[in-house]
Scaffold this motif. Structure first.
Motif, short mmCIF file in Angstrom:
data_model
loop_
_atom_site.label_atom_id
_atom_site.label_comp_id
_atom_site.label_asym_id
_atom_site.label_seq_id
_atom_site.Cartn_x
_atom_site.Cartn_y
_atom_site.Cartn_z
N GLY A 1 -62.08 -0.49 54.52
CA GLY A 1 -62.88 0.51 55.24
C GLY A 1 -63.33 -0.08 56.56
O GLY A 1 -62.80 -1.08 57.04
N LYS A 2 -64.38 0.50 57.14
CA LYS A 2 -64.89 0.02 58.42
C LYS A 2 -65.82 -1.15 58.15
O LYS A 2 -66.93 -0.99 57.66
N ASP B 1 -60.83 3.42 58.57
CA ASP B 1 -62.22 3.28 59.06
C ASP B 1 -63.22 4.17 58.34
O ASP B 1 -64.01 4.87 58.97
N MET B 2 -63.22 4.13 57.03
CA MET B 2 -64.23 4.88 56.27
C MET B 2 -65.48 4.04 56.13
O MET B 2 -65.40 2.82 55.97
N LEU C 1 -65.87 5.41 51.38
CA LEU C 1 -64.84 4.54 50.79
C LEU C 1 -64.99 4.50 49.28
O LEU C 1 -64.00 4.57 48.53
#
Lengths: 204, 204
Positions: free
Chosen positions: A16-17, A156-157, A162
């Protein structure tokens, strides 16, 4: 039945982010019979590095003990934790040592590397690394997991989104696999904290 | 057709094993004790190849005693279970033992515990476990009637239900069972459930 399907397992890791999530099912079986519904497949190596081991449970336990040993030695010598990329190379080397009598495991490694950049990888039972930028899967439910992750994943969650995505992907995939399931275990790791959650899915 | 099962209750752990010593179609004896006292507060119920069963459990028993002599304190149940798993795992790829083990023990700190150790060295801590064909019946009975913190009367009632189920539904059901218990006062034999008594040998 293949030796990899003896105990049943499902593992998935997603990026994810500035964070990653790693999730597993909770079933321990002996072929068709379920022995336990609280089996831990994901273990912490250090605060920013997790490894999940799918496949034969006895080899997963032996391999985990060997890896913890090697990491502790590394910590004593280098006075720091191992980077995820280094650890992945270590796991690959240990698996290839047994090339002609392998550990029947497929590891999924997830960690935060330099500057807290998320790192995930998987490898086969003889140590062939597969690095990915989005998600990696392993276990008896891996084919379902590939499909579910491919359709649900977005780059990029944030950690909360995520967690939702990886949980839905895991639960829907294990529902199609009789050898894995009985809930889920999800770790969402950011640079400041590790959130461990238990999922309740179809208990069958 | 060996049946071994066990469960954890309120401050105690019970293990039950059948007592038939069988060779192909012949029953050598029906009062064979398959549950060994590992030390004062541990029981090891084993099923599998008879030679391996006796040999391996005696080996574990003597090593546990050796540890106590050398270090002055007994091993914890978890330590004994991990040691047993380690021995099985080391032998697995050289000279495997075909012994399935349920290790029950009582510590002051951890209380009563039950460990499931497969013949391929899969270790898992459980509240209720079983091996053999009897497991299909005893596990289901325990899934239905077991709850955490059962009293001794409730637990023995459940054990008797499982034995009745095995006797009535397993095709070559063993006639006799031995029940052993471990709690804060130590490990000891609790009862036999016999439906066929061996005729005593007349003395010369």
């Amino acid at each position: 039945m293949s030796i990899f399907e003896y105990n049943g397992s499902a593992l998935v890791a997603m990026v994810g982010k500035n964070c990653f999530a790693i999730a597993s099912d909770r079933r321990l079986g002996v072929q068709l019979q379920t022995i336990a519904t609280d089996f831990q497949r994901i273990s912490k190596i250090h605060d920013k590095l997790f490894i999940g081991l799918s496949g034969l449970a006895t080899d997963a336990q032996t391999l985990y003990q060997r890896l913890v040993f090697r990491h502790k030695l590394y910590q004593l010598r280098e006075e720091r934790d191992m980077k995820p990329e280094t650890f992945a190379s270590l796991v690959s080397a240990i698996l290839y040592e047994k090339r002609f009598g392998p550990y029947f495991c497929q590891p999924v490694i997830a960690g935060l590397g330099d500057e807290d950049k998320p790192f995930i990888c998987t490898m086969d039972s003889i140590g062939a690394k597969e690095l990915a930028k989005d998600f990696v899967v392993a276990g008896t439910a891996s084919e379902s997991l590939y499909g579910a992750c491919e359709s649900m994943f977005k780059p990029d969650m944030e950690p909360e989104e995520l967690f939702e995505t990886i949980s839905q992907a895991l639960l829907s995939s294990v529902d199609r696999d009789c050898l894995s399931g009985w809930g889920g275990h999800v770790y969402v790791v950011t640079p400041i904290e590790v959130k461990e959650r238990i999922l309740k899915g179809r208990m069958d | 057709m060996e049946c071994v099962f066990g469960l954890v209750g309120n401050g105690f752990a019970i293990v039950v094993a059948d007592s038939s010593a069988v060779h192909s179609i012949l029953v050598h004896k029906s009062n064979e004790d398959k549950i060994m006292l590992l030390d004062s507060h541990k029981l090891i119920a084993a099923s599998g190849e008879p030679g391996d069963r006796v040999q391996f459990t005696e080996y574990i028993q003597k090593n546990v005693a050796l540890y106590q002599f050398r270090n002055g304190i007994p091993l914890t149940t978890a330590a004994a279970a991990n040691f047993t798993r380690g021995e099985l795992a080391t032998a697995l790829r050289k000279n495997p033992y075909t012994v399935n083990i349920l290790l029950a023990g009582y510590d002051k700190e951890a209380g009563p515990e039950l460990y499931y150790i497969d013949y391929i060295a899969t270790l898992h801590k459980l509240e209720k476990g079983a091996f053999g064909y009897g497991s299909y019946f005893s596990l289901s009975m325990m899934d239905r009637h077991y709850h955490s913190g059962m009293s001794l009367e409730e637990a023995i009632g459940l054990v008797d239900k499982c034995i009745m189920e095995i006797r009535s539904r397993l095709v070559v059901a063993p006639p006799n069972f031995v029940i052993k218990i471990v709690d804060k006062d130590g490990a000891r034999e609790y009862a036999w459930r016999e439906s066929v008594k061996d005729t005593p040998v007349p003395s010369a």
